[in-house]
Design an enzyme around this catalytic site. Structure first.
Site, short mmCIF file in Angstrom:
data_model
loop_
_atom_site.label_atom_id
_atom_site.label_comp_id
_atom_site.label_asym_id
_atom_site.label_seq_id
_atom_site.Cartn_x
_atom_site.Cartn_y
_atom_site.Cartn_z
N THR A 13 0.81 -1.22 0.00
CA THR A 13 0.00 0.00 0.00
C THR A 13 0.85 1.27 0.00
O THR A 13 0.63 2.18 -0.80
CB THR A 13 -0.94 0.01 1.22
OG1 THR A 13 -1.82 -1.11 1.14
CG2 THR A 13 -1.76 1.29 1.27
N ILE A 14 1.82 1.35 0.89
CA ILE A 14 2.67 2.54 0.98
C ILE A 14 3.82 2.46 0.00
O ILE A 14 4.13 3.45 -0.69
CB ILE A 14 3.21 2.71 2.42
CG1 ILE A 14 2.05 2.87 3.42
CG2 ILE A 14 4.15 3.92 2.50
CD1 ILE A 14 1.16 4.07 3.16
N CYS A 141 0.05 7.54 9.54
CA CYS A 141 -0.94 8.40 8.90
C CYS A 141 -1.67 9.27 9.93
O CYS A 141 -1.81 10.49 9.74
CB CYS A 141 -1.95 7.56 8.11
SG CYS A 141 -2.61 6.14 9.04
#
Length: 338
Positions: A13-14, A141
């Site tokens: 994802t990152i 985040c």
């Protein structure tokens, strides 16, 4: 000046977002990304032209899958000046001895704890302290969001105290094995949550307490924030302060949900519907006796991505001025707030 050579260890994802953001810059380049298995994400990386590196024991599996790896992860690290570790939480700590053996600069994500690097980073808050460092942790985040909001107000009004309640998304959209699906989970049950101490790893002078729950959604987190400030101000003052920041977006025009923010990101052509900015509802900003209240939303998949680019630039001493790095990163990835 030669481009900084960056390895991205972990293309999930990152990692995939960091790789694309690094590739967009003119002062750094991706020398390779790593995957442990030849899955669909590896296939996309191969299609996009990234050199894929894998554990030595898995190289044959990539060959059989039609996406031959360029070498082992150790070989990737040997080619790089800096590695951005985007592996799942806990794995990054196990990778640290490997990085130390190679003698490479390293960035970890917020899934690791502060001691792994001894320094936690947020571009708006402490960029200059990261210049020339060998090890850095980009905060999570949620912590990135809180640091952006708090540091922005602290510079203008002075922050005496922060109390924040976090409604966290349950999982990312592609995580099909986790939940909750039909529950609200206290996360953690014992108060306060870890987010306050994490903010203080970046802004040690801030008095902050947080609580968090998980809710059955995948799109974004939402925080309810209360700040006690040192100077008199109005709601309009606060809106103007937030509105002056490139990585804070005031969301209005009928947007009252995270679903509409994501739809807006799609409509303006953001890759993967990413919203790199912290999204604050201006209508929610309320001020009473030096206390201000507001809601903000956090796109957990992307808000830390520009932070990673700025951390690279600081550590590699490509730019000593945080504001200039932020502007450069924003322009390259297409972050245009207004």
């Amino acid at each position: 000046m030669a481009k900084a050579k960056i390895a991205v260890n972990g293309y999930g994802t990152i990692g995939k977002r960091v790789a694309d953001a690094v590739r967009a810059q003119d002062d750094m380049e991706v020398v390779g990304i790593s995957k442990t298995k030849p899955n669909y994400e590896a296939a996309v990386a191969h299609r996009l032209g990234y050199d894929i590196y894998a554990p030595a024991a898995n190289l044959e599996a990539f060959e059989k899958a039609g996406m031959p790896a360029a070498g082992s992860i150790e070989e990737m690290l040997e080619k790089a000046d800096l590695v951005v570790d985007c592996t799942p939480g806990g794995i990054g700590e196990k990778n640290k001895p490997i990085y130390e053996k190679v003698g490479i600069k390293a960035i970890w994500q917020g899934g690791e704890s502060h001691p792994i690097a001894g320094f936690s980073f947020n571009a708006e808050s402490n960029y200059e302290q990261a210049v020339g460092r060998d090890l850095t942790r980009v905060v999570s985040c949620n912590t990135t969001a809180l640091c952006r909001a708090i540091s922005t107000i602290d510079r203008e009004l002075g922050v005496n105290k922060v109390r924040a309640s976090l409604s966290r998304r349950a999982v990312d959209p592609n995580e099909i094995k986790k939940g909750p699906v039909d529950a609200i989970v206290l996360n953690p049950v014992k108060l306060p949550s870890h987010h306050g101490p994490d903010v203080r790893s970046v802004l040690p002078h801030i008095n902050i307490t947080t609580a968090a729950i998980k809710v059955p959604t995948t799109l974004m987190h939402v925080h309810t924030v209360n700040m006690e400030v040192n100077k008199d101000c109005t709601a309009e003052d606060v809106k103007n302060i937030f509105g002056s920041q490139s990585r804070i977006r005031l969301v209005g025009q009928g947007i009252t949900s995270t679903a509409e923010i994501i739809e807006f990101a799609r409509d303006i052509g953001r890759p993967r519907h990413d919203m790199w900015e912290l999204c604050i509802w201006p209508e929610s900003i309320t001020v009473t006796d030096k206390e201000l209240y507001f809601f903000h939303a956090v796109h957990q998949e992307s808000i830390v991505v520009p932070e990673n680019v700025d951390a690279i630039r600081a550590m590699m001493e490509l730019e000593s001025d945080g504001a200039k790095s932020i502007e450069k990163t924003n322009k390259a990835i297409g972050l245009y707030n207004k």
